[in-house]
Motif scaffolding. Structure first.
Motif, PDB file in Angstrom:
ATOM      1  N   THR A  59     -15.125 -44.347   9.627  1.00  0.00           N
ATOM      2  CA  THR A  59     -14.733 -43.024   9.113  1.00  0.00           C
ATOM      3  C   THR A  59     -15.330 -42.692   7.746  1.00  0.00           C
ATOM      4  N   LEU A  60     -16.070 -43.609   7.148  1.00  0.00           N
ATOM      5  CA  LEU A  60     -16.562 -43.366   5.795  1.00  0.00           C
ATOM      6  C   LEU A  60     -17.429 -42.115   5.696  1.00  0.00           C
ATOM      7  N   ILE A  61     -18.452 -42.007   6.542  1.00  0.00           N
ATOM      8  CA  ILE A  61     -19.376 -40.870   6.453  1.00  0.00           C
ATOM      9  C   ILE A  61     -18.651 -39.551   6.697  1.00  0.00           C
ATOM     10  N   PHE A  62     -17.820 -39.506   7.741  1.00  0.00           N
ATOM     11  CA  PHE A  62     -17.108 -38.268   8.023  1.00  0.00           C
ATOM     12  C   PHE A  62     -16.031 -38.016   6.979  1.00  0.00           C
ATOM     13  N   GLY A  63     -15.472 -39.097   6.420  1.00  0.00           N
ATOM     14  CA  GLY A  63     -14.521 -38.931   5.324  1.00  0.00           C
ATOM     15  C   GLY A  63     -15.175 -38.280   4.124  1.00  0.00           C
ATOM     16  N   GLY A  64     -16.427 -38.664   3.849  1.00  0.00           N
ATOM     17  CA  GLY A  64     -17.162 -38.035   2.756  1.00  0.00           C
ATOM     18  C   GLY A  64     -17.428 -36.568   3.020  1.00  0.00           C
ATOM     19  N   ALA A  65     -17.769 -36.224   4.264  1.00  0.00           N
ATOM     20  CA  ALA A  65     -18.023 -34.824   4.607  1.00  0.00           C
ATOM     21  C   ALA A  65     -16.745 -33.990   4.480  1.00  0.00           C
ATOM     22  N   ALA A  67     -14.270 -34.639   2.511  1.00  0.00           N
ATOM     23  CA  ALA A  67     -13.961 -34.529   1.080  1.00  0.00           C
ATOM     24  C   ALA A  67     -14.788 -33.448   0.397  1.00  0.00           C
ATOM     25  N   ASP A  68     -15.959 -33.130   0.954  1.00  0.00           N
ATOM     26  CA  ASP A  68     -16.802 -32.084   0.381  1.00  0.00           C
ATOM     27  C   ASP A  68     -16.514 -30.706   0.977  1.00  0.00           C
ATOM     28  N   LEU A  69     -15.777 -30.668   2.083  1.00  0.00           N
ATOM     29  CA  LEU A  69     -15.465 -29.394   2.726  1.00  0.00           C
ATOM     30  C   LEU A  69     -14.086 -28.868   2.343  1.00  0.00           C
ATOM     31  N   LEU A  70     -13.132 -29.774   2.137  1.00  0.00           N
ATOM     32  CA  LEU A  70     -11.745 -29.393   1.880  1.00  0.00           C
ATOM     33  C   LEU A  70     -11.325 -29.794   0.468  1.00  0.00           C
ATOM     34  N   ARG A  71     -10.138 -29.405   0.085  1.00  0.00           N
ATOM     35  CA  ARG A  71      -9.616 -29.805  -1.216  1.00  0.00           C
ATOM     36  C   ARG A  71      -9.387 -31.312  -1.218  1.00  0.00           C
ATOM     37  N   ARG A  72      -9.985 -31.965  -2.185  1.00  0.00           N
ATOM     38  CA  ARG A  72      -9.984 -33.435  -2.177  1.00  0.00           C
ATOM     39  C   ARG A  72      -8.591 -34.009  -2.357  1.00  0.00           C
ATOM     40  N   SER A  73      -7.743 -33.354  -3.101  1.00  0.00           N
ATOM     41  CA  SER A  73      -6.376 -33.844  -3.268  1.00  0.00           C
ATOM     42  C   SER A  73      -5.635 -33.851  -1.939  1.00  0.00           C
ATOM     43  N   MET A  74      -5.870 -32.840  -1.118  1.00  0.00           N
ATOM     44  CA  MET A  74      -5.217 -32.773   0.177  1.00  0.00           C
ATOM     45  C   MET A  74      -5.789 -33.805   1.145  1.00  0.00           C
ATOM     46  N   VAL A  75      -7.080 -34.107   1.016  1.00  0.00           N
ATOM     47  CA  VAL A  75      -7.691 -35.153   1.841  1.00  0.00           C
ATOM     48  C   VAL A  75      -7.062 -36.507   1.517  1.00  0.00           C
ATOM     49  N   ILE A  76      -6.842 -36.772   0.221  1.00  0.00           N
ATOM     50  CA  ILE A  76      -6.202 -38.028  -0.186  1.00  0.00           C
ATOM     51  C   ILE A  76      -4.779 -38.086   0.356  1.00  0.00           C
ATOM     52  N   CYS A  77      -4.058 -36.965   0.293  1.00  0.00           N
ATOM     53  CA  CYS A  77      -2.697 -36.931   0.835  1.00  0.00           C
ATOM     54  C   CYS A  77      -2.684 -37.244   2.328  1.00  0.00           C
ATOM     55  N   ALA A  78      -3.639 -36.676   3.056  1.00  0.00           N
ATOM     56  CA  ALA A  78      -3.722 -36.936   4.495  1.00  0.00           C
ATOM     57  C   ALA A  78      -4.008 -38.418   4.755  1.00  0.00           C
ATOM     58  N   ALA A  79      -4.899 -39.000   3.952  1.00  0.00           N
ATOM     59  CA  ALA A  79      -5.216 -40.419   4.103  1.00  0.00           C
ATOM     60  C   ALA A  79      -3.986 -41.279   3.805  1.00  0.00           C
ATOM     61  N   ASP A  80      -3.225 -40.903   2.778  1.00  0.00           N
ATOM     62  CA  ASP A  80      -2.011 -41.653   2.444  1.00  0.00           C
ATOM     63  C   ASP A  80      -0.977 -41.555   3.566  1.00  0.00           C
ATOM     64  N   LEU A  81      -0.839 -40.376   4.155  1.00  0.00           N
ATOM     65  CA  LEU A  81       0.101 -40.215   5.261  1.00  0.00           C
ATOM     66  C   LEU A  81      -0.299 -41.082   6.455  1.00  0.00           C
ATOM     67  N   LEU A  82      -1.598 -41.170   6.698  1.00  0.00           N
ATOM     68  CA  LEU A  82      -2.089 -41.995   7.801  1.00  0.00           C
ATOM     69  C   LEU A  82      -1.751 -43.466   7.556  1.00  0.00           C
ATOM     70  N   GLY A 114     -10.849 -45.315   4.849  1.00  0.00           N
ATOM     71  CA  GLY A 114     -12.183 -44.725   4.886  1.00  0.00           C
ATOM     72  C   GLY A 114     -12.202 -43.273   4.460  1.00  0.00           C
ATOM     73  N   ILE A 115     -11.147 -42.547   4.769  1.00  0.00           N
ATOM     74  CA  ILE A 115     -11.037 -41.146   4.358  1.00  0.00           C
ATOM     75  C   ILE A 115     -10.697 -41.052   2.868  1.00  0.00           C
ATOM     76  N   HIS A 116      -9.883 -41.997   2.398  1.00  0.00           N
ATOM     77  CA  HIS A 116      -9.397 -41.954   1.021  1.00  0.00           C
ATOM     78  C   HIS A 116     -10.490 -42.224  -0.001  1.00  0.00           C
ATOM     79  N   ARG A 117     -11.309 -43.222   0.227  1.00  0.00           N
ATOM     80  CA  ARG A 117     -12.217 -43.708  -0.819  1.00  0.00           C
ATOM     81  C   ARG A 117     -13.171 -42.649  -1.359  1.00  0.00           C
ATOM     82  N   PRO A 118     -13.958 -41.955  -0.509  1.00  0.00           N
ATOM     83  CA  PRO A 118     -14.878 -40.958  -1.073  1.00  0.00           C
ATOM     84  C   PRO A 118     -14.153 -39.776  -1.710  1.00  0.00           C
ATOM     85  N   ALA A 119     -13.004 -39.392  -1.158  1.00  0.00           N
ATOM     86  CA  ALA A 119     -12.270 -38.253  -1.723  1.00  0.00           C
ATOM     87  C   ALA A 119     -11.736 -38.596  -3.106  1.00  0.00           C
ATOM     88  N   TYR A 120     -11.185 -39.791  -3.266  1.00  0.00           N
ATOM     89  CA  TYR A 120     -10.648 -40.211  -4.566  1.00  0.00           C
ATOM     90  C   TYR A 120     -11.758 -40.317  -5.608  1.00  0.00           C
TER      91      TYR A 120
END
Length: 415
Positions: A59-65, A67-82, A114-120
């Motif tokens: 998920t790293l590559i798509f997690g990076g994409a 993080a660049d498309l959506l609000r990064r704080s919300m991406v981190i929240c989604a990763a934490d919920l997962l 994988g989603i969390h790291r690039p967004a953070y």
């Protein structure tokens, strides 16, 4: 370095992520103890950890994409919920959960990581601003080192005093705290710098990130160097070092691990002050600080020497991490940060599981000195080779001499 925390919103985000990373350290220890009572404990833990690694890599590559498309704080929240879901399900299933379920939960937890790291990483750089990104890189590195020391200590203490279940519960609480610091965060919207009429899909966004890195030859060169070093040096040493030092007793392995972490933490606190026209050369020399440790292990040096060289190795790799992280932050447009960080992490991690498994197999065929000698030869070769790529020694920046030459060239063309 800590002055960057006075930057609006960054201190709040850092506090939440510091607690979250400490919770990850607690999880690392307590999940092993949680599964220890099983008859097939080794298989269960191996399945969970390998599935986590695969989920993160996938998920790293798509997690990076994302993080660049959506609000990064919300991406981190989604990763934490997962990850909350993964740990909570593990607690509900109990330590005797079926192997198949452990594999599924490992993938869930890994996908969250994988989603969390690039967004953070991208969010911290974005909030710091370009003028303070070296300090932000140093702070991020120091935080990672510090929580890597504190988290396992807390996890082991809690598990010993109560039970591993409480350690896993602390991990869940740390994610909840992280989410609380990110909810309603008024962060800059990086998508505003892009053409809003471009509705490129997630796959195309990920490919755009790869294309960007390919055009930056120095950036791609260092990433590939990291991939080769991870495969030929880091992976075999990750298997050999615990076996060799563990054979000398738990205290020896503990001293080596602690020395590496302390050396890394000390360097993280000071590396942001390094000023050089050739930061890439300094960063690569930092990687060479791993060489004495490898040679010491290969030569069966006394434990005290291995401990000292482990501190040096930790310091050197931390200097590289700070300078390299700062260069990525300074040379990458804000709307590409997530994808660039994701690709960097992917290239470093992708071969690790396979190469660690190969190293374990080779230890049954080859001697420890043979494997460590190979690693000792591979390290300087990979470091020296990458320095010949244009832009690597300066990490993409322009030196005063190059700037003067460019100015003269421009004036000449104008005449």
């Amino acid at each position: 370095m800590f002055s960057v925390l006075r930057t609006p919103k960054l201190g709040r985000v850092w506090a939440g992520q510091c607690v979250s990373m400490a919770g990850d350290g607690v999880y690392t220890v307590t999940v092993s103890l949680y599964l220890l009572s099983r008859a097939d404990a080794a298989q269960a833990l191996g399945t969970l950890l390998s599935a986590t690694a695969l989920g993160s890599i996938a998920t790293l590559i798509f997690g990076g994409a994302v993080a660049d498309l959506l609000r990064r704080s919300m991406v981190i929240c989604a990763a934490d919920l997962l990850r909350i879901f993964g740990v909570a399900a593990l607690l509900l299933a109990g330590p005797d959960a079926p192997i198949g379920l452990l594999a599924i939960l490992g993938v869930v937890f890994g996908c969250g990581a994988g989603i969390h790291r690039p967004a953070y990483t991208a969010l911290i750089a974005q909030l710091a601003g370009r003028e303070r990104r070296r300090e932000a890189s140093a702070l991020r590195s120091a935080t990672s080192r510090f929580t890597g020391i504190i988290g396992p200590v807390v996890g082991g203490s809690v598990a010993a005093a109560t039970s591993p279940r409480w350690g896993l519960s602390i991990n869940i609480i740390s994610f909840i705290f992280s989410i609380a610091t990110l909810v309603k965060l008024d962060e800059p919207n990086v998508t505003s710098v892009k053409d809003k009429g471009d509705k490129a899909g997630l796959v195309r966004e990920a490919l755009n990130g790869i294309s960007y890195v390919r055009r930056q030859k120095w950036m791609l060169g260092v990433m590939l160097q990291g991939s080769v070093q991870a495969a030929l040096v880091i992976a075999p040493m990750a298997v050999v070092l615990p076996l060799v030092m563990g054979g000398r007793g738990p205290a020896a392995l503990s001293f080596v691990t602690s020395a590496t972490a302390c050396g890394a933490l000390a360097a993280s606190l000071t590396a942001s002050r390094i000023r050089s026209q050739r930061p890439g050369t300094v960063a690569m020399l930092g990687l060479l600080c791993e060489l004495p440790q490898i040679v010491a292990v290969a030569g069966s040096a006394p434990t005290v020497w291995v401990v000292a060289f482990s501190a040096l190795a930790g310091a050197g790799t931390s200097v590289f991490a700070v300078l390299w992280g700062a260069a990525l932050q300074e040379r990458t447009p804000d709307h590409m940060l997530g994808r660039v960080y994701a690709l960097d992490a992917l290239l470093t991690q992708a071969l690790m599981p396979l190469c660690m498994a190969a190293a374990g197999f080779l230890l049954g065929v080859l001697s420890t000195p043979t494997i460590t000698t190979f690693a000792a030869c591979a390290l300087p070769l990979t470091v020296v080779a990458v320095l010949f790529i244009p832009g690597v020694t300066t990490l993409g920046s322009v030196t005063p001499d190059q700037e003067q030459d460019e100015t003269v060239h421009t004036e000449t063309r104008a005449l």
